[in-house]
Design a protein around this motif. Structure first.
Motif, short mmCIF file in Angstrom:
data_model
loop_
_atom_site.label_atom_id
_atom_site.label_comp_id
_atom_site.label_asym_id
_atom_site.label_seq_id
_atom_site.Cartn_x
_atom_site.Cartn_y
_atom_site.Cartn_z
N LEU A 15 10.00 15.54 5.88
CA LEU A 15 8.74 14.05 5.70
C LEU A 15 8.73 13.21 4.85
O LEU A 15 9.27 13.22 3.79
CB LEU A 15 7.21 15.48 4.81
N PRO A 16 8.78 11.54 5.61
CA PRO A 16 8.53 10.52 4.90
C PRO A 16 7.55 10.86 4.28
O PRO A 16 5.91 11.55 4.19
CB PRO A 16 8.79 9.61 6.06
N LEU A 17 7.22 9.90 2.75
CA LEU A 17 5.90 9.59 2.32
C LEU A 17 6.29 8.02 2.43
O LEU A 17 6.48 6.95 2.90
CB LEU A 17 6.95 9.78 0.78
N ARG A 18 4.38 8.14 2.54
CA ARG A 18 3.70 6.37 1.81
C ARG A 18 3.15 6.99 0.72
O ARG A 18 2.43 7.42 0.10
CB ARG A 18 2.58 6.88 3.12
N VAL A 19 3.72 5.37 0.48
CA VAL A 19 3.01 5.29 -1.41
C VAL A 19 1.75 4.69 -1.56
O VAL A 19 1.81 3.46 -1.35
CB VAL A 19 4.20 5.19 -2.39
N VAL A 20 1.44 4.73 -2.42
CA VAL A 20 -0.02 4.34 -2.50
C VAL A 20 -0.28 4.22 -4.52
O VAL A 20 -0.26 5.04 -4.72
CB VAL A 20 -1.53 4.92 -2.08
N ASP A 21 -0.22 2.45 -4.74
CA ASP A 21 -0.08 2.68 -6.04
C ASP A 21 -1.70 1.91 -6.61
O ASP A 21 -1.92 1.11 -6.59
CB ASP A 21 0.88 1.63 -6.73
N LEU A 22 -1.85 3.23 -7.40
CA LEU A 22 -3.71 2.81 -7.02
C LEU A 22 -4.07 2.68 -8.47
O LEU A 22 -5.00 1.23 -8.42
CB LEU A 22 -4.90 4.04 -6.66
N MET A 23 -3.76 3.29 -9.46
CA MET A 23 -3.23 2.08 -10.98
C MET A 23 -2.50 2.76 -11.60
O MET A 23 -1.87 3.90 -11.59
CB MET A 23 -4.67 2.74 -11.26
N SER A 24 -2.37 1.88 -12.98
CA SER A 24 -0.89 2.40 -13.40
C SER A 24 -1.87 2.60 -15.57
O SER A 24 -2.17 2.16 -16.29
CB SER A 24 -0.81 1.42 -13.84
N LYS A 25 -2.12 3.78 -15.54
CA LYS A 25 -3.23 4.05 -17.03
C LYS A 25 -2.46 5.58 -17.65
O LYS A 25 -2.40 6.00 -16.73
CB LYS A 25 -4.64 3.91 -17.13
N ASP A 26 -2.83 5.53 -18.98
CA ASP A 26 -3.32 6.67 -19.99
C ASP A 26 -4.36 7.40 -19.32
O ASP A 26 -5.22 6.91 -19.34
CB ASP A 26 -2.66 6.31 -20.78
#
Ligand SMILES: NC(=O)C[C@H](N)C(=O)O
Length: 329
Positions: A55-66
């Protein structure tokens, strides 16, 4: 293990695939001169992971938080991103990378809404206890396990799961048990009911405070919450839901003012039942208008109350929700 392949297809003609939503947390963290902070995006994280089979992947970078720095709005954004991904029929499963500090809140919130959908696709959260630049980071193995789980037909229809440290836990009843051990979580009970809550049209409309109680606690704690405009209060009480009699009087004032008050406990395991009286027992708190969360611990009870009040639930509907959140067997 085969390395992860990223999807490069137009959105109109997608093959079956997994969606990976990144939100930050230690799994994406590197050490800096000012402490460890999330630095890695999804594409970098995926170079460390395998397990998605064909299965290929689709990446969603939604946020970058602790995850300790998440706002309730952030949590609702994450829930929205997961539920939106599931509306695409070519999505076989969703993996979310997230910090472990508040994993119990976000997984529970997403599962509240997932339980109301007709979607059996696996939703797997994962994270890490050690930073990406630690001598032995646990993130890559956890991410690979999460991808395998998301691609595994036996994970379908089980609600939100957390894959970490070689174990898979359900979201309901989850809590963090170790600041450092790779076995980061446990559940209060492995088979809790999954009542759903309707999604509000525009995120969280209601604020709920969680108050930790202890011997000598000031009643001003509850009075302060009452005067601050919250719609609900969750009490992390002692033992099977008990506290000081002074708190009971404040709870009576809060419920008379229309606030929802829910009693949970600071004890990790066991059922919370209204057993004790004496002025500050759970029997007295219930007499003062509070409801008991018999199984969900305070962080998840608070998330439930945020969702319920945001959906316009009344006292009886809130009581029904908590009654349906106990063991199903
Ligand atoms: N292990 C972790 O992920 C802890 C980190 N502070 C977080 O929750 O984002």
């Amino acid at each position: 293990m085969r390395p992860a392949t990223l999807l490069r297809m137009p959105s109109t003609d997608r093959a079956e695939h997994l969606v990976v939503i990144t939100t930050g947390g230690t799994v994406a963290t590197r050490q800096t001169s000012k402490g460890a902070v999330p630095r890695l995006g999804g594409a970098e994280l995926m170079t460390r992971a395998a397990g998605n089979g064909d299965l290929p992947l689709r990446v969603v970078d939604l946020m970058s938080k602790d995850s300790s720095a998440m706002s309730v709005d952030d949590q609702f954004r994450i829930a929205e991103a997961v539920l939106t991904a599931l509306t695409d029929e070519s999505v076989r499963g969703v993996v979310v990378t997230h910090g472990t500090d508040t994993m119990e809140e976000i997984t529970f919130l997403v599962d509240l809404y997932l339980a109301g959908l007709d979607s059996p696709s696996p939703v797997i959260f994962t994270g890490a206890q050690f930073t990406d630049d630690a001598p032995e980071p646990d993130g890559p193995a956890n991410l690979s396990a999460a991808l395998s789980c998301a691609a595994d037909p036996s994970a379908r229809g089980r609600g939100v799961l957390v894959a970490m440290g070689g174990t898979v836990w359900p979201a309901r009843g989850l809590f963090k048990i170790s600041t450092t051990d790779v076995r980061a979580f446990d559940v209060v009970h492995p088979g809790l009911g999954r009542p759903s809550v309707p999604r509000p049209a525009s995120g969280a409309a209601s604020r709920v405070d969680l108050l930790s109680l202890y011997p000598g606690v000031s009643p001003a704690l509850v009075a302060g919450a009452l005067g601050s405009g919250v719609a609900g209060i969750v009490l992390s009480a002692n033992g099977s839901g008990n506290t000081h009699p002074d708190i009971t009087a404040q709870v009576a004032q809060a419920t008379a003012a229309g606030l929802a008050v829910v009693v949970s406990t600071r004890v990790p395991y066991g059922e919370v039942t209204a057993t004790y009286g004496g002025g500050g027992g759970a029997v007295d708190l219930v007499d003062a208008g509070a409801l008991v969360s018999s199984w969900l611990r305070a962080p998840q009870a608070r998330m439930a109350l945020v969702a319920l009040l945001s959906a316009g639930a009344d006292h009886a509907e809130i009581a029904t929700f908590f009654a349906a959140s106990g063991p199903t067997d």
